[in-house]
Design an enzyme around this catalytic site. Structure first.
Site, PDB file in Angstrom:
ATOM      1  N   GLY A  10       0.942  -0.971   0.135  1.00 18.59           N
ATOM      2  CA  GLY A  10       0.196  -0.110   0.038  1.00 18.59           C
ATOM      3  C   GLY A  10       0.510   1.244   0.052  1.00 18.59           C
ATOM      4  N   ASP A  13       6.611   2.458  -3.009  1.00 16.64           N
ATOM      5  CA  ASP A  13       7.874   1.466  -3.326  1.00 16.64           C
ATOM      6  C   ASP A  13       7.181   0.305  -4.151  1.00 16.64           C
ATOM      7  OD1 ASP A  13       9.163   3.678  -2.369  1.00 16.64           O
ATOM      8  OD2 ASP A  13       9.704   2.890  -0.515  1.00 16.64           O
ATOM      9  N   CYS A 100      11.019  -9.621  10.653  1.00 11.77           N
ATOM     10  CA  CYS A 100       9.936  -9.567   9.776  1.00 11.77           C
ATOM     11  C   CYS A 100      10.444  -9.929   8.438  1.00 11.77           C
ATOM     12  CB  CYS A 100       9.480  -8.178   9.671  1.00 11.77           C
ATOM     13  SG  CYS A 100       7.814  -8.150   8.556  1.00 11.77           S
ATOM     14  N   GLY A 124       9.457  -3.744  -2.450  1.00  9.36           N
ATOM     15  CA  GLY A 124       9.979  -2.655  -2.725  1.00  9.36           C
ATOM     16  C   GLY A 124      11.152  -2.097  -1.659  1.00  9.36           C
ATOM     17  N   CYS A 200       6.888  -2.875  11.322  1.00  6.45           N
ATOM     18  CA  CYS A 200       6.869  -3.397  10.080  1.00  6.45           C
ATOM     19  C   CYS A 200       5.551  -3.984  10.218  1.00  6.45           C
ATOM     20  CB  CYS A 200       7.882  -4.593  10.046  1.00  6.45           C
ATOM     21  SG  CYS A 200       7.524  -5.822   8.769  1.00  6.45           S
TER      22      CYS A 200
END
Length: 395
Positions: A10, A13, A100, A124, A200
């Site tokens: 969302g 990148d 993550c 990204g 994250c």
């Protein structure tokens, strides 16, 4: 046509990453990872993941690619959140973003992507991948992003050869302004979207509040240690070996209340980290106070005045043997070997000249210049030129 699953977050990148792959002739599928939906810990009434997944959907529609949401919140809680609390309770400062990537994006998520028949997973991230041949087999390299301002290779410092073999980083050759320009040109909904700050994928959750909701407050004392304390001026002992000297240089000073003066109270040592300045609420000092040590056993915080306080600096750090990770396994050191590298001990820190010393029980990193706020639980990542070759958890 090779199939690529893009982790559409969302943000701008990953949106541009999907577009570039499409332009390169890949068959692109967009997947949004929903990693958190415990509303009791989302600060403010915003529902960030919903907003983000809508933006990801708009981008997928604009590009005409299939899109779906996968719920990874169970694995995220287990592998990231529980680990974080565990670390904070021990008085260490984990890095959820590095974890993550290792545990979620390039493991759980990657397995889902491969089950959809994907050849690659793309994100990204501002970093690059290269391939070289060594002894007749392909070796993957993780390189810094071209935009030195945005380079995110550090966050991928725990990836393996296997994970890298299936990864693509389409925007690694671009700068952030170039990425925004592309997004604006093709009218992506995310072109102007601000970069997300926060855990994250948990969305707009601020770490201290998040911790406070999980770790109970516990009042303790704040002490200030004088920069002229004798311990800082002590003569260096005579060392019988390099290892003994490194161990001495990497060792934390064991602070005791009698070495310092009482200056305030806090709500729990596990909320604080080495080098932290904000949130102490102790006034009346000539220079700001920085945290130089925390003791979660006695629930005590030790501070020093000014960012040049000697208690903040150490010349070496240690990584347990089991925590040493080589992306480039072919470069791994053997017991007794050393290697000159450039090291970063936190994201955004300029690279520092250092030497790796491998021993049977682990690795010491000795720096040319003493480093401020070496923090347990964070990752040290080492580079040769622009290639990130390995990393480990500071112990």
């Amino acid at each position: 046509m090779k199939r690529v699953v893009v982790g559409l977050s969302g943000g701008v990148d990953s949106s541009v990453a999907a577009y570039l792959l499409q332009e390169q002739g890949y068959e692109v599928i967009g997947l949004f990872m929903k990693n958190w939906h415990d509303d009791s810990v989302t600060i403010s009434n915003e529902c960030p993941w919903l907003e983000d997944s809508n933006d990801a959907l708009l981008v997928a529609e604009k590009l005409g690619i299939p899109f779906q949401t996968v719920d990874l919140s169970e694995q995220y809680k287990e592998r990231i959140v529980d680990y974080m609390f565990n670390e904070y309770e021990k008085g260490r400062t984990p890095n959820p973003d590095v974890l993550c990537n290792r545990e979620i994006k390039f493991d759980v998520f990657m397995k889902i992507a491969l089950s959809l028949g994907a050849d690659y997973v793309a994100t990204g991230h501002y970093c690059r991948k290269a391939t070289i041949e060594k002894d007749g087999k392909e070796v993957y390299q993780l390189l810094a992003g071209v935009d030195s301002n945005k380079d995110q290779s550090y966050f991928l410092c725990q990836l393996s050869q296997e994970q890298l073999s299936k990864a693509l980083f389409p925007i690694g050759e671009l700068t952030k302004p170039q990425v925004r320009e592309i997004a604006a040109k093709i009218e992506l909904a995310t072109a102007e979207k601000k970069d997300s700050q926060g855990l994250c994928f948990i969305g707009k959750v601020r770490l201290p509040e998040f911790l406070q909701q999980q770790l109970q407050p516990k009042e303790g004392l704040i002490y200030e240690v004088n920069a002229d304390m004798d311990t800082y001026k002590a003569e260096k002992p005579q060392f019988t070996s390099v290892k003994e000297q490194l161990a001495h240089e990497a060792k934390n000073i064991d602070y005791k209340p009698e070495m310092a003066k009482l200056v305030g109270k806090h709500q729990g040592a596990h909320y604080y980290t080495i080098g932290q300045r904000k949130g102490l609420n102790v006034g009346g000092t000539k220079e700001p106070l920085f945290i130089i040590a925390t003791d979660t056993e006695t629930n005590t915080i030790y501070t020093g005045q000014g960012h040049n306080h000697p208690g903040l600096f150490r010349k070496a750090l240690f990584i347990q043997g089991s925590e040493v990770h080589w992306i480039r396994e072919d470069l791994a050191l053997k017991d007794g070997e050393t290697m000159d590298v450039m090291v970063r001990i936190r994201y955004r820190q300029p690279l520092q000249k250092a030497t790796l010393h491998q021993f049977e029980d682990g690795m010491y990193i000795s720096f040319e210049q003493p480093q401020s706020a070496i923090t347990e639980g964070q990752f040290a990542a080492w580079y040769i030129g622009e290639e990130l070759v390995g990393s480990g958890v500071i112990s």
